[in-house]
Design a protein around this motif. Structure first.
Motif, PDB file in Angstrom:
ATOM      1  N   GLU A  11       0.850  -1.207   0.000  1.00 37.42           N
ATOM      2  CA  GLU A  11       0.000   0.000   0.000  1.00 37.42           C
ATOM      3  C   GLU A  11       0.879   1.249   0.000  1.00 37.42           C
ATOM      4  OE1 GLU A  11      -1.193  -2.583   2.588  1.00 37.42           O
ATOM      5  OE2 GLU A  11      -1.937  -3.260   0.629  1.00 37.42           O
ATOM      6  N   LYS A  12       1.939   1.202   0.823  1.00 35.92           N
ATOM      7  CA  LYS A  12       2.857   2.352   0.912  1.00 35.92           C
ATOM      8  C   LYS A  12       3.514   2.599  -0.443  1.00 35.92           C
ATOM      9  CE  LYS A  12       2.469   3.598   5.193  1.00 35.92           C
ATOM     10  NZ  LYS A  12       2.752   2.760   6.358  1.00 35.92           N
ATOM     11  N   LEU A  13       3.884   1.531  -1.123  1.00 33.42           N
ATOM     12  CA  LEU A  13       4.547   1.672  -2.431  1.00 33.42           C
ATOM     13  C   LEU A  13       3.583   2.237  -3.458  1.00 33.42           C
ATOM     14  CD1 LEU A  13       6.723  -1.579  -2.674  1.00 33.42           C
ATOM     15  CD2 LEU A  13       7.412   0.726  -1.983  1.00 33.42           C
ATOM     16  N   ARG A  14       2.307   1.772  -3.407  1.00 30.91           N
ATOM     17  CA  ARG A  14       1.294   2.302  -4.340  1.00 30.91           C
ATOM     18  C   ARG A  14       1.138   3.808  -4.147  1.00 30.91           C
ATOM     19  NH1 ARG A  14      -2.666  -1.950  -2.821  1.00 30.91           N
ATOM     20  NH2 ARG A  14      -2.270  -3.736  -4.186  1.00 30.91           N
ATOM     21  N   GLU A  15       1.062   4.224  -2.867  1.00 33.24           N
ATOM     22  CA  GLU A  15       0.916   5.654  -2.577  1.00 33.24           C
ATOM     23  C   GLU A  15       2.096   6.441  -3.127  1.00 33.24           C
ATOM     24  OE1 GLU A  15       0.374   6.183   1.665  1.00 33.24           O
ATOM     25  OE2 GLU A  15      -1.354   4.810   1.596  1.00 33.24           O
ATOM     26  N   LEU A  16       3.313   5.923  -2.873  1.00 35.01           N
ATOM     27  CA  LEU A  16       4.510   6.609  -3.369  1.00 35.01           C
ATOM     28  C   LEU A  16       4.476   6.731  -4.881  1.00 35.01           C
ATOM     29  CD1 LEU A  16       7.558   5.194  -1.327  1.00 35.01           C
ATOM     30  CD2 LEU A  16       6.672   7.532  -1.320  1.00 35.01           C
ATOM     31  N   ALA A  17       4.060   5.647  -5.542  1.00 31.06           N
ATOM     32  CA  ALA A  17       4.036   5.636  -7.012  1.00 31.06           C
ATOM     33  C   ALA A  17       2.976   6.590  -7.545  1.00 31.06           C
ATOM     34  CB  ALA A  17       3.787   4.220  -7.514  1.00 31.06           C
ATOM     35  N   ASP A  18       1.855   6.727  -6.804  1.00 33.67           N
ATOM     36  CA  ASP A  18       0.798   7.637  -7.243  1.00 33.67           C
ATOM     37  C   ASP A  18       1.250   9.087  -7.233  1.00 33.67           C
ATOM     38  OD1 ASP A  18      -1.014   5.753  -7.854  1.00 33.67           O
ATOM     39  OD2 ASP A  18      -2.063   5.799  -5.912  1.00 33.67           O
ATOM     40  N   SER A  19       2.082   9.435  -6.239  1.00 34.29           N
ATOM     41  CA  SER A  19       2.465  10.841  -6.141  1.00 34.29           C
ATOM     42  C   SER A  19       3.846  11.143  -6.727  1.00 34.29           C
ATOM     43  CB  SER A  19       2.379  11.307  -4.681  1.00 34.29           C
ATOM     44  OG  SER A  19       2.905  10.329  -3.835  1.00 34.29           O
ATOM     45  N   ASN A  20       4.552  10.118  -7.196  1.00 33.11           N
ATOM     46  CA  ASN A  20       5.868  10.367  -7.798  1.00 33.11           C
ATOM     47  C   ASN A  20       6.004   9.588  -9.099  1.00 33.11           C
ATOM     48  OD1 ASN A  20       7.436  11.824  -5.475  1.00 33.11           O
ATOM     49  ND2 ASN A  20       6.389  10.081  -4.532  1.00 33.11           N
ATOM     50  N   LEU A  21       6.188  10.339 -10.183  1.00 32.65           N
ATOM     51  CA  LEU A  21       6.275   9.686 -11.491  1.00 32.65           C
ATOM     52  C   LEU A  21       7.471   8.754 -11.609  1.00 32.65           C
ATOM     53  CD1 LEU A  21       5.281  12.516 -13.979  1.00 32.65           C
ATOM     54  CD2 LEU A  21       4.085  10.346 -13.527  1.00 32.65           C
ATOM     55  N   ASN A  22       8.544   9.066 -10.872  1.00 38.37           N
ATOM     56  CA  ASN A  22       9.750   8.249 -11.017  1.00 38.37           C
ATOM     57  C   ASN A  22       9.809   7.079 -10.036  1.00 38.37           C
ATOM     58  OD1 ASN A  22      10.093   9.904  -8.882  1.00 38.37           O
ATOM     59  ND2 ASN A  22      12.136  10.633  -9.443  1.00 38.37           N
ATOM     60  N   VAL A  23       8.668   6.743  -9.419  1.00 37.32           N
ATOM     61  CA  VAL A  23       8.629   5.560  -8.555  1.00 37.32           C
ATOM     62  C   VAL A  23       7.887   4.443  -9.286  1.00 37.32           C
ATOM     63  CG1 VAL A  23       7.687   4.570  -6.441  1.00 37.32           C
ATOM     64  CG2 VAL A  23       8.760   6.825  -6.387  1.00 37.32           C
ATOM     65  N   LYS A  24       8.540   3.287  -9.380  1.00 41.04           N
ATOM     66  CA  LYS A  24       7.887   2.118  -9.981  1.00 41.04           C
ATOM     67  C   LYS A  24       7.946   0.992  -8.968  1.00 41.04           C
ATOM     68  CE  LYS A  24       9.045   3.558 -14.572  1.00 41.04           C
ATOM     69  NZ  LYS A  24      10.214   3.649 -15.452  1.00 41.04           N
ATOM     70  N   TYR A  25       7.038   0.063  -9.065  1.00 41.18           N
ATOM     71  CA  TYR A  25       7.138  -1.079  -8.158  1.00 41.18           C
ATOM     72  C   TYR A  25       6.722  -2.362  -8.843  1.00 41.18           C
ATOM     73  CZ  TYR A  25       2.077  -0.723  -7.500  1.00 41.18           C
ATOM     74  OH  TYR A  25       0.727  -0.690  -7.714  1.00 41.18           O
ATOM     75  N   ILE A  26       7.270  -3.452  -8.307  1.00 42.20           N
ATOM     76  CA  ILE A  26       6.876  -4.798  -8.718  1.00 42.20           C
ATOM     77  C   ILE A  26       6.488  -5.469  -7.418  1.00 42.20           C
ATOM     78  CG2 ILE A  26       7.638  -6.983  -9.711  1.00 42.20           C
ATOM     79  CD1 ILE A  26      10.060  -5.473 -10.843  1.00 42.20           C
ATOM     80  N   SER A  27       5.430  -6.261  -7.420  1.00 40.95           N
ATOM     81  CA  SER A  27       5.083  -6.961  -6.197  1.00 40.95           C
ATOM     82  C   SER A  27       5.041  -8.462  -6.477  1.00 40.95           C
ATOM     83  CB  SER A  27       3.736  -6.457  -5.678  1.00 40.95           C
ATOM     84  OG  SER A  27       3.518  -6.975  -4.400  1.00 40.95           O
ATOM     85  N   PHE A  28       5.828  -9.233  -5.723  1.00 43.88           N
ATOM     86  CA  PHE A  28       5.881 -10.687  -5.925  1.00 43.88           C
ATOM     87  C   PHE A  28       4.635 -11.348  -5.337  1.00 43.88           C
ATOM     88  CE2 PHE A  28      10.834 -11.215  -6.004  1.00 43.88           C
ATOM     89  CZ  PHE A  28      10.855 -10.631  -7.254  1.00 43.88           C
ATOM     90  N   SER A  29       4.340 -12.541  -5.832  1.00 41.16           N
ATOM     91  CA  SER A  29       3.178 -13.294  -5.362  1.00 41.16           C
ATOM     92  C   SER A  29       3.406 -13.891  -3.971  1.00 41.16           C
ATOM     93  CB  SER A  29       2.882 -14.419  -6.343  1.00 41.16           C
ATOM     94  OG  SER A  29       4.041 -15.213  -6.497  1.00 41.16           O
ATOM     95  N   ARG A  30       4.686 -14.001  -3.589  1.00 39.58           N
ATOM     96  CA  ARG A  30       5.034 -14.490  -2.251  1.00 39.58           C
ATOM     97  C   ARG A  30       6.455 -14.048  -1.977  1.00 39.58           C
ATOM     98  NH1 ARG A  30       8.752 -18.655  -2.761  1.00 39.58           N
ATOM     99  NH2 ARG A  30       8.582 -19.960  -4.618  1.00 39.58           N
ATOM    100  N   ASN A  31       6.990 -14.410  -0.824  1.00 40.71           N
ATOM    101  CA  ASN A  31       8.368 -14.064  -0.500  1.00 40.71           C
ATOM    102  C   ASN A  31       9.332 -14.992  -1.238  1.00 40.71           C
ATOM    103  OD1 ASN A  31      10.716 -14.686   1.931  1.00 40.71           O
ATOM    104  ND2 ASN A  31      10.372 -12.601   1.250  1.00 40.71           N
ATOM    105  N   PHE A  32      10.108 -14.430  -2.150  1.00 43.80           N
ATOM    106  CA  PHE A  32      11.067 -15.232  -2.912  1.00 43.80           C
ATOM    107  C   PHE A  32      12.495 -15.037  -2.417  1.00 43.80           C
ATOM    108  CE2 PHE A  32       7.582 -15.504  -5.884  1.00 43.80           C
ATOM    109  CZ  PHE A  32       7.752 -16.732  -6.495  1.00 43.80           C
ATOM    110  N   GLY A  33      12.704 -14.059  -1.549  1.00 41.37           N
ATOM    111  CA  GLY A  33      14.046 -13.795  -1.037  1.00 41.37           C
ATOM    112  C   GLY A  33      14.707 -12.625  -1.745  1.00 41.37           C
TER     113      GLY A  33
END
Ligand code: UDP
Ligand code: MG
Length: 308
Positions: free
Chosen positions: A48-70
């Protein structure tokens, strides 16, 4: 203007990501950059925090894994997604001080291929961890042909050329510190004092670190597979000496226990042979293992032949 992509693996970092990005933004004024957050299956509100950051900053991108891969998988994902001419790698917990970034970029502009951070102290770390890491570096460097630099961290900025080289090592059991060394290139080491985590907790237990160390050694050296062959030859040699001794004793004093000499001969001979044969199997396994990793045979840094 050159683009700098910064890869940030995040696992349960809800308390740190905003603060981290804030610090980063302050240090990188005037630099063209993007931040690639990799949410490695966090169970808290990191995403959620990453989504918020990405919404307000054009230079923020994120990938979210389906589980913890390490963390290693997160780093690899980041490398494949980064589009920058320069690619950086940092932890989200502010243990990797952003104010080293300008120095790293400077080093690369001076002509280095990589600028990486090296911890000069282990201040504030449990003794068991620093003893463990000393032992790990000793063992690793004495049996692997790729040498690690003690204190070296993953915190670094690399040129596009180095990034592409690291990505060509697409093996499954990844140990990035070793892979970075394996690809070579000119590295400028920038030293800094160890810093405590800004918030949250380190997710590495002593057990995790031990497993990680074993994984690193197995990924970078096959020496243990050859131990058997050496032992086999030693046992066979000792057996032969012992055999001579038994024969001499038999000639001088005859055989007080019936069949002892022959039994001993058979056991020692077979034992040695078996060890040698296991060692030979180990050698073939070693070659198969190295072939399946499919690492490039070489990496070119410079040529005057046009291949495009
Ligand atoms: N991390 C990750 N996946 C994991 C464990 C850690 O992406 O399974 C991230 C974590 O969010 C942090 C970095 O890797 O950004 C380093 O982790 P940590 O601070 O726990 O390790 P330490 O600093 O103790 O080596
Ligand atoms: Mg940390």
């Amino acid at each position: 203007m050159e683009l700098l992509s910064i890869i940030v693996p995040c696992y349960n970092e809800e308390k740190t990501v905003e603060m981290f990005f804030d610090e980063l933004r302050k240090t990188l004024v005037g630099i063209n950059y993007e931040v690639l957050f990799i949410n490695d299956g966090s169970q808290d509100s990191t995403l959620e925090k990453l989504r918020e950051l990405a919404d307000s900053n054009l230079n923020v991108k994120y990938i979210s894994f389906s589980r913890n891969f390490g963390k290693e998988s997160a780093i690899y994902a980041g490398l494949t997604m980064a589009t920058g001419d320069l690619v950086g790698l940092m932890d989200a917990d502010l243990q990797h001080p952003p104010n080293l970034l300008p120095k790293m970029i400077e080093a690369i502009n001076e002509g280095y291929d990589v600028a990486a951070a090296k911890r000069v102290s282990k201040k504030g770390e449990p003794i068991i961890n620093s003893l463990g890491s000393k032992l790990f570096y000793k063992v690793f460097n004495s049996i692997s042909s790729v040498k690690l630099v003690p204190g070296a961290t993953d915190y670094r900025v690399m040129t596009r050329q180095v990034t592409d080289a690291v990505m060509r090592l697409n093996e499954y059991n990844r140990f990035s510190k070793g892979l970075f060394q394996w690809v070579g290139f000119e590295t400028k080491w920038i030293e800094y004092e160890n810093i405590q985590r800004f918030a949250g907790e380190s997710t590495w237990s002593v057990g995790d670190l031990t497993r990680y160390s074993i994984r690193a050694i197995v990924a970078f050296t096959t020496l243990p597979l050859s131990i058997s062959i050496v032992l086999g030859f030693i046992i066979s040699a000792l057996a032969f000496i012992y055999l001579l001794f038994i024969i001499v004793k038999y000639i001088l004093y005859s055989d007080p226990v019936q069949g002892f000499a022959t039994t001993m001969c058979v056991i020692l001979f077979l034992g040695g042979m078996q060890m040698i044969l296991i060692g030979i199997l180990g050698k073939y396994l070693e070659n198969t293992y190295n072939e399946t990793k499919n690492r490039p045979i070489f990496i070119i840094k410079e040529t005057n032949i046009d291949d495009k």
